[in-house]
Design a protein around this motif. Structure first.
Motif, PDB file in Angstrom:
ATOM      1  N   GLY A   1       1.069  -1.414  -0.125  1.00  0.00           N
ATOM      2  CA  GLY A   1      -0.224   0.386  -0.153  1.00  0.00           C
ATOM      3  C   GLY A   1       1.098   0.907   0.330  1.00  0.00           C
ATOM      4  O   GLY A   1       2.289   1.387   0.174  1.00  0.00           O
ATOM      5  N   GLU A   2      -0.090   2.596   0.002  1.00  0.00           N
ATOM      6  CA  GLU A   2       0.908   3.211   0.354  1.00  0.00           C
ATOM      7  C   GLU A   2       0.698   4.762   1.210  1.00  0.00           C
ATOM      8  O   GLU A   2      -0.807   4.276   1.809  1.00  0.00           O
TER       9      GLU A   2
ATOM     10  N   TYR B   1      -4.571   6.799   1.819  1.00  0.00           N
ATOM     11  CA  TYR B   1      -4.858   6.876   0.534  1.00  0.00           C
ATOM     12  C   TYR B   1      -3.918   6.840  -0.357  1.00  0.00           C
ATOM     13  O   TYR B   1      -2.851   6.472  -0.206  1.00  0.00           O
ATOM     14  N   THR B   2      -4.415   6.983  -1.484  1.00  0.00           N
ATOM     15  CA  THR B   2      -3.613   6.670  -2.902  1.00  0.00           C
ATOM     16  C   THR B   2      -3.394   7.616  -3.987  1.00  0.00           C
ATOM     17  O   THR B   2      -3.622   9.210  -3.792  1.00  0.00           O
ATOM     18  N   ASN B   3      -2.124   7.917  -4.547  1.00  0.00           N
ATOM     19  CA  ASN B   3      -1.901   8.722  -5.851  1.00  0.00           C
ATOM     20  C   ASN B   3      -2.249   7.794  -7.356  1.00  0.00           C
ATOM     21  O   ASN B   3      -1.860   7.394  -8.091  1.00  0.00           O
ATOM     22  N   ARG B   4      -3.471   8.402  -7.253  1.00  0.00           N
ATOM     23  CA  ARG B   4      -4.559   7.829  -8.535  1.00  0.00           C
ATOM     24  C   ARG B   4      -3.879   8.051  -9.958  1.00  0.00           C
ATOM     25  O   ARG B   4      -3.700   7.041 -10.726  1.00  0.00           O
ATOM     26  N   PRO B   5      -2.972   8.827  -9.862  1.00  0.00           N
ATOM     27  CA  PRO B   5      -2.038   9.261 -11.515  1.00  0.00           C
ATOM     28  C   PRO B   5      -1.531   8.477 -11.639  1.00  0.00           C
ATOM     29  O   PRO B   5      -0.978   7.951 -12.644  1.00  0.00           O
ATOM     30  N   VAL B   6      -0.428   7.450 -10.319  1.00  0.00           N
ATOM     31  CA  VAL B   6       0.790   7.173 -10.498  1.00  0.00           C
ATOM     32  C   VAL B   6      -0.117   5.332 -10.731  1.00  0.00           C
ATOM     33  O   VAL B   6       0.395   4.728 -11.221  1.00  0.00           O
TER      34      VAL B   6
ATOM     35  N   GLN C   1      -8.822   0.036  -4.650  1.00  0.00           N
ATOM     36  CA  GLN C   1      -9.007   0.214  -3.322  1.00  0.00           C
ATOM     37  C   GLN C   1      -8.314  -0.869  -2.357  1.00  0.00           C
ATOM     38  O   GLN C   1      -7.909  -1.271  -1.245  1.00  0.00           O
ATOM     39  N   ASN C   2      -7.841  -2.156  -2.740  1.00  0.00           N
ATOM     40  CA  ASN C   2      -6.548  -2.681  -2.611  1.00  0.00           C
ATOM     41  C   ASN C   2      -5.003  -2.181  -2.462  1.00  0.00           C
ATOM     42  O   ASN C   2      -4.461  -3.064  -1.290  1.00  0.00           O
ATOM     43  N   PHE C   3      -4.848  -0.630  -2.653  1.00  0.00           N
ATOM     44  CA  PHE C   3      -3.507  -0.306  -2.514  1.00  0.00           C
ATOM     45  C   PHE C   3      -4.011   0.705  -0.539  1.00  0.00           C
ATOM     46  O   PHE C   3      -3.229   0.857  -0.996  1.00  0.00           O
ATOM     47  N   GLN C   4      -5.243   0.187  -0.740  1.00  0.00           N
ATOM     48  CA  GLN C   4      -5.121   0.977   0.904  1.00  0.00           C
ATOM     49  C   GLN C   4      -6.081  -0.146   2.067  1.00  0.00           C
ATOM     50  O   GLN C   4      -5.779  -0.850   1.705  1.00  0.00           O
ATOM     51  N   GLY C   5      -5.305   0.496   2.901  1.00  0.00           N
ATOM     52  CA  GLY C   5      -5.707  -0.248   4.161  1.00  0.00           C
ATOM     53  C   GLY C   5      -4.864  -0.154   4.937  1.00  0.00           C
ATOM     54  O   GLY C   5      -4.506   0.921   5.640  1.00  0.00           O
ATOM     55  N   VAL C   6      -4.252  -1.495   5.900  1.00  0.00           N
ATOM     56  CA  VAL C   6      -3.565  -1.512   6.723  1.00  0.00           C
ATOM     57  C   VAL C   6      -3.077  -3.254   6.038  1.00  0.00           C
ATOM     58  O   VAL C   6      -2.739  -4.279   5.440  1.00  0.00           O
ATOM     59  N   SER C   7      -1.558  -3.128   6.308  1.00  0.00           N
ATOM     60  CA  SER C   7      -0.351  -3.869   6.025  1.00  0.00           C
ATOM     61  C   SER C   7      -0.038  -4.695   7.300  1.00  0.00           C
ATOM     62  O   SER C   7       0.110  -3.878   8.718  1.00  0.00           O
TER      63      SER C   7
END
Length: 426
Positions: A10-11, A33-38, A58-64
């Protein structure tokens, strides 16, 4: 690809905690949150053009949750650890507390109102004394939008809640609602009620289901800082990170006993909101049906309105709260509030989303506050379970090398330690 998007960390990480579990080091970290253009370069501007694009976000956010170990190359992720897992916008969750199973949480996909998918905009964090992780849902409202205007089909309190929590027709550019009907409030007007909570994750059990604790209130949570009351009850301090919103305190019904049953400590108890007085005293006012005129489920879902009902003190964006481990005191970063004291075109003072004028008050004394401050309080009798407290402004952020007025900061600010817009704090 969609198939691999839930396998990465995630990022835009925010809160994190480290745990030692059976001699292993386990780190748990938010991806807010995400960097959508990237993430979606094929769309040009990062705006999703398909359900697959939405799933990637949706998969790039949350908790690791990751096991780490120190080796020849320094600290690295143990890639085959059984503790490793990703918790995303699609991970099954369960509710507890007074709103669990209530009509306000029921949807066509979940007619029980007990099970949700995903945790959103995970900002700061916290931990419990029994070794679990608390992730804090903040700007969840930005993920929802509407395919059409259907305000007439929402109950009055739901419509008022949309206004207070900033849930609009367009969202914040994620465009989930255009491809995933769950986020289309024209079709699912209860779905936003299922986000905005403190979520408990057990890093020691990779098969456990995260729990959304409705008793701790629904608002834009920054972090969660615990203390133990004199009688052993669990106390959790929380801030609502929006201009003119409030500070909260949870006090459990039961005492925490090391190694004992902890199942009620975040679900049975009383949520309080802070009222600051000009004489540098204050009170944690309980949010109950008697004090608010709202039932327990609505207090849990529409917590901001419950705070307004007892005249809570509007604050300059309460972010991280920290509890002193060696003294009976706590601190809250009040980041800034450029709208406090600002005027509308008709000459009236700007308000928070609940319509309360954001005039200056004792703990938030600056108009157009660009620099922020840190407020400190000491609970009455040195007991975090007490309702009374004394407070002071620990520091007013500023820059004395540029300003000679109130924006120079308090006397404990100088050229060597100046800062502004305090956010995270440990």
């Amino acid at each position: 690809s969609v198939e691999m998007s839930d396998k990465v960390c995630g990022e835009n990480t925010d809160g994190m905690e480290l745990y030692n579990i059976d001699g292993r080091e386990i780190i748990v970290v938010n991806s807010e949150y995400t960097n959508r253009p990237v993430n979606l370069p094929h769309t040009g501007d990062g705006t999703p053009g398909s359900l697959d694009d939405v799933r990637i976000l949706q998969n790039f956010q949350g908790v690791s949750v990751m096991e780490i170990a120190e080796g020849e190359n320094g600290w690295e992720v143990v890639v085959d650890s059984p503790y490793n897992r990703r918790i995303t916008h699609l991970t099954p969750m369960t509710f507890d507390g007074p709103a669990a199973g209530h009509d306000l949480l029921k949807t066509a996909a979940d007619p029980t109102g007990m099970n949700s998918l995903g945790t959103f905009n995970n900002c700061g964090s916290g931990r419990t004394p029994w070794g679990t992780y608390l992730t804090c849902e903040e700007n969840f409202n930005g993920y929802f939008g509407s395919s059409e205007e259907r305000q007439d089909q929402k109950p009055l309190d739901v419509d008022a809640g949309y206004q207070r929590y900033g849930i609009g027709a367009e969202g914040w550019g994620y465009d989930y609602h255009k491809w995933d009907a769950r986020f289309d409030t024209a079709m699912n007007h209860n779905e936003p009620h299922r986000a905005g909570y403190i979520v408990e994750i057990d890093p020691a059990d990779p098969n456990s289901t995260p729990v959304k604790h409705t008793a701790l209130g629904r608002f834009k949570h920054e972090n969660a800082a615990y203390a133990i009351a004199a009688d052993g009850r669990l106390v959790v301090y929380m801030g609502d990170d929006e201009r003119g919103e409030y500070m909260y305190k949870w006090v459990s019904r039961d005492a925490y006993v090391e190694g004992g049953d902890t199942s009620t400590l975040l679900s049975e108890g009383t949520l309080h909101v802070a009222v600051f007085e000009d004489d540098q005293t204050g009170e944690w006012v309980p949010l109950t049906p008697a004090t608010t005129g709202m039932d327990e489920a609505r207090i849990a879902v529409f917590t901001r309105m419950a705070g307004s009902a007892v005249n809570a003190t509007t604050m300059d964006r309460p972010e991280w709260i920290a509890v002193n481990p060696t003294a009976a005191e706590a601190y809250c970063c009040l980041t800034n509030n450029s709208r406090r004291g600002a005027l509308n075109d008709d000459g009236t003072v700007r308000t928070n989303a609940g319509g309360e004028p954001m005039t200056v008050n004792a703990p938030n004394p600056r108009e157009l506050n660009r620099y922020g401050q840190i407020v400190r309080w000491r609970p009455e009798g040195g007991d975090h379970g007490a309702t009374g407290f004394e407070w002071d402004l620990y520091v007013m952020a500023g820059n004395p090398t540029v300003h000679s007025d109130e924006y120079a900061g308090s006397p404990n600010i100088n050229e060597g330690n100046l800062f502004n817009s305090p956010d995270g704090m440990q």
